[in-house]
Design a protein around this motif. Structure first.
Motif, PDB file in Angstrom:
ATOM      1  N   ASN A 293       0.825  -1.178   0.093  1.00  7.85           N
ATOM      2  CA  ASN A 293       0.033   0.093   0.109  1.00  7.85           C
ATOM      3  C   ASN A 293       0.923   1.114   0.110  1.00  7.85           C
ATOM      4  O   ASN A 293       1.170   1.791   1.050  1.00  7.85           O
ATOM      5  CB  ASN A 293      -0.913   0.037   1.154  1.00  7.85           C
TER       6      ASN A 293
ATOM      7  N   ASN B  89       1.951   4.845  -0.633  1.00 10.18           N
ATOM      8  CA  ASN B  89       1.478   6.546  -0.572  1.00 10.18           C
ATOM      9  C   ASN B  89       2.545   7.360  -0.931  1.00 10.18           C
ATOM     10  O   ASN B  89       3.594   7.165  -0.126  1.00 10.18           O
ATOM     11  CB  ASN B  89       0.578   6.832   0.613  1.00 10.18           C
TER      12      ASN B  89
ATOM     13  N   ASN C 294       1.249   5.377 -10.875  1.00 12.03           N
ATOM     14  CA  ASN C 294       0.060   4.635 -10.729  1.00 12.03           C
ATOM     15  C   ASN C 294      -0.041   3.562 -11.655  1.00 12.03           C
ATOM     16  O   ASN C 294      -0.645   2.455 -11.717  1.00 12.03           O
ATOM     17  CB  ASN C 294      -1.324   5.246 -10.707  1.00 12.03           C
TER      18      ASN C 294
ATOM     19  N   TRP D 125       0.481   2.878  -7.260  1.00 10.34           N
ATOM     20  CA  TRP D 125       0.532   3.640  -6.134  1.00 10.34           C
ATOM     21  C   TRP D 125      -0.571   4.654  -6.305  1.00 10.34           C
ATOM     22  O   TRP D 125      -0.910   5.159  -7.057  1.00 10.34           O
ATOM     23  CB  TRP D 125       1.852   4.295  -6.240  1.00 10.34           C
ATOM     24  N   ASN D 126      -0.666   5.071  -4.860  1.00  6.33           N
ATOM     25  CA  ASN D 126      -1.444   6.241  -4.573  1.00  6.33           C
ATOM     26  C   ASN D 126      -0.718   7.675  -4.552  1.00  6.33           C
ATOM     27  O   ASN D 126       0.434   7.423  -3.815  1.00  6.33           O
ATOM     28  CB  ASN D 126      -2.159   6.021  -3.357  1.00  6.33           C
TER      29      ASN D 126
ATOM     30  N   VAL E  95      -7.143   7.809  -6.896  1.00 12.49           N
ATOM     31  CA  VAL E  95      -5.682   7.273  -6.572  1.00 12.49           C
ATOM     32  C   VAL E  95      -4.881   8.665  -6.450  1.00 12.49           C
ATOM     33  O   VAL E  95      -3.641   8.543  -6.162  1.00 12.49           O
ATOM     34  CB  VAL E  95      -5.120   6.353  -7.510  1.00 12.49           C
TER      35      VAL E  95
ATOM     36  N   ASP F 124      -1.379  12.597   7.768  1.00 16.07           N
ATOM     37  CA  ASP F 124      -0.649  12.129   6.739  1.00 16.07           C
ATOM     38  C   ASP F 124       0.685  11.218   6.975  1.00 16.07           C
ATOM     39  O   ASP F 124       1.400  11.552   7.705  1.00 16.07           O
ATOM     40  CB  ASP F 124       0.058  13.455   5.661  1.00 16.07           C
TER      41      ASP F 124
ATOM     42  N   PHE G  81       3.338   8.597   4.406  1.00 21.80           N
ATOM     43  CA  PHE G  81       3.686   8.491   3.034  1.00 21.80           C
ATOM     44  C   PHE G  81       4.800   7.378   3.007  1.00 21.80           C
ATOM     45  O   PHE G  81       5.771   7.355   3.871  1.00 21.80           O
ATOM     46  CB  PHE G  81       4.176   9.492   2.243  1.00 21.80           C
ATOM     47  N   SER G  82       4.973   6.404   2.193  1.00 23.00           N
ATOM     48  CA  SER G  82       6.034   5.692   2.015  1.00 23.00           C
ATOM     49  C   SER G  82       7.300   6.386   1.164  1.00 23.00           C
ATOM     50  O   SER G  82       8.461   5.835   1.862  1.00 23.00           O
ATOM     51  CB  SER G  82       5.372   4.482   1.028  1.00 23.00           C
TER      52      SER G  82
ATOM     53  N   CYS H 138       6.948  10.234   6.923  1.00 23.71           N
ATOM     54  CA  CYS H 138       7.470   9.451   5.459  1.00 23.71           C
ATOM     55  C   CYS H 138       8.608   8.515   5.994  1.00 23.71           C
ATOM     56  O   CYS H 138       9.463   8.796   6.677  1.00 23.71           O
ATOM     57  CB  CYS H 138       7.817  10.467   4.830  1.00 23.71           C
TER      58      CYS H 138
END
Length: 292
Positions: free
Chosen positions: A101, A103, A120, A125-126, A152, A173, A175-176, A244
């Motif tokens: 998942n 982001n 995407n 990916w989002n 997305v 928030d 994030f990856s 992140c």
């Protein structure tokens, strides 16, 4: 038409362009294709309209995009180089527990919204994508709407040009990874000088100055140049380090990397990586860091 063998192994464009297939996917490209003296089909890479048509065709053919329009004054991103960044980021994230998942925060998405489209399409990916230019965001939203990607890709306006994360990130928030293609130049003069050298390399015979990939002020230059932008980016990343896993950026000037490492270590980064990228005659790199 052959590309550099230095592209990522997953890059669909590492072996060159099939112009016949691309013209079939995007017929408007056909008007710019011709045979050179070696009887090889090609386009004039010094012609911004030809370059834009080629990159549109690549999106239509390989990335399931059906609408990609933006003003000719805006930067036209070269798809092979942009997808290379995406593939390298995917490799960076493989050891992560959140690989299923992903982001992504795209800093400075521009009117073309290119990284969210490619990320995407290639990896589902989002994205949250930011920019300081309202007009660019309006155009990016049009692209998102016409490709049914609102679920997305989300856009956010950064009203303070001197800030990166402040003002656009919410407390919840997560994030990856962040991605960023920073403005490279200190001024319009510096950008023009670089373009002039580039056009000479393409053997352009035109006496009219024109950037083959175009680009507006917000896209090409920043007060203090790339070094100043990256300094702000590094510092603000330390303020949002819990939100992140990885922070990444393209770095065009090799000389800046050593200073980035020094600053990041002082800021408490626990891991820093430099990922080399070879794109045609240009050598570039991604610098990635984490505080986790």
């Amino acid at each position: 038409m052959k590309n550099s063998p230095k592209f990522h192994s997953k890059n669909k464009h590492k072996s060159g362009y099939d112009l016949d297939a691309l013209c079939e996917a995007y017929p408007d490209l056909l008007a710019f294709v011709f045979e050179n003296k070696y009887e090889t089909k090609t386009i004039d890479f010094a012609n911004p309209k030809a370059v834009k048509a080629l990159n549109t065709a690549l999106l239509f053919k390989y990335y399931h995009i059906k609408f990609w329009e933006f003003p000719d004054t805006n930067l036209c991103p070269p798809i092979p180089g942009r997808i290379d960044y995406i593939h390298h980021v995917s490799d960076l994230l493989k050891p992560s527990k959140t690989i299923e998942n992903i982001n992504v925060l795209d800093i400075g998405t521009g009117a073309s919204c290119i990284y969210p489209l490619l990320g995407n399409a290639a990896y589902h990916w989002n994205f949250v994508a930011t920019d300081i230019d309202k007009n660019a965001l309006q155009n990016a939203q049009k692209i998102i709407d016409n490709n049914d990607l609102n679920k997305v890709i989300t856009l956010r306006y950064q009203k303070e040009a001197s800030q990166i994360f402040k003002g656009v990130l919410n407390e919840d928030d997560r994030f990856s990874v962040t991605i960023c293609n920073p403005p490279f130049y200190k001024s319009e003069t510096e950008a023009i000088e670089a373009t002039t050298r580039k056009l000479k390399g393409l053997h352009s015979e035109s006496h009219t100055f024109v950037r083959n990939f175009s680009g507006t002020q917000n896209e090409l230059w920043y007060k203090g140049g790339e070094k100043a932008f990256l300094h702000t980016y590094l510092y603000e990343s330390s303020l949002f380090k819990k939100q992140c896993v990885w922070f990444t950026t393209l770095v065009s000037k090799k000389d800046l990397v050593k200073g980035m490492y020094t600053s990041l270590k002082k800021l408490g980064a626990t891991d820093i990586k430099t990922i080399a990228m070879g794109q045609g005659n240009k050598i570039s790199r991604i610098v990635a860091w984490t505080f986790n």
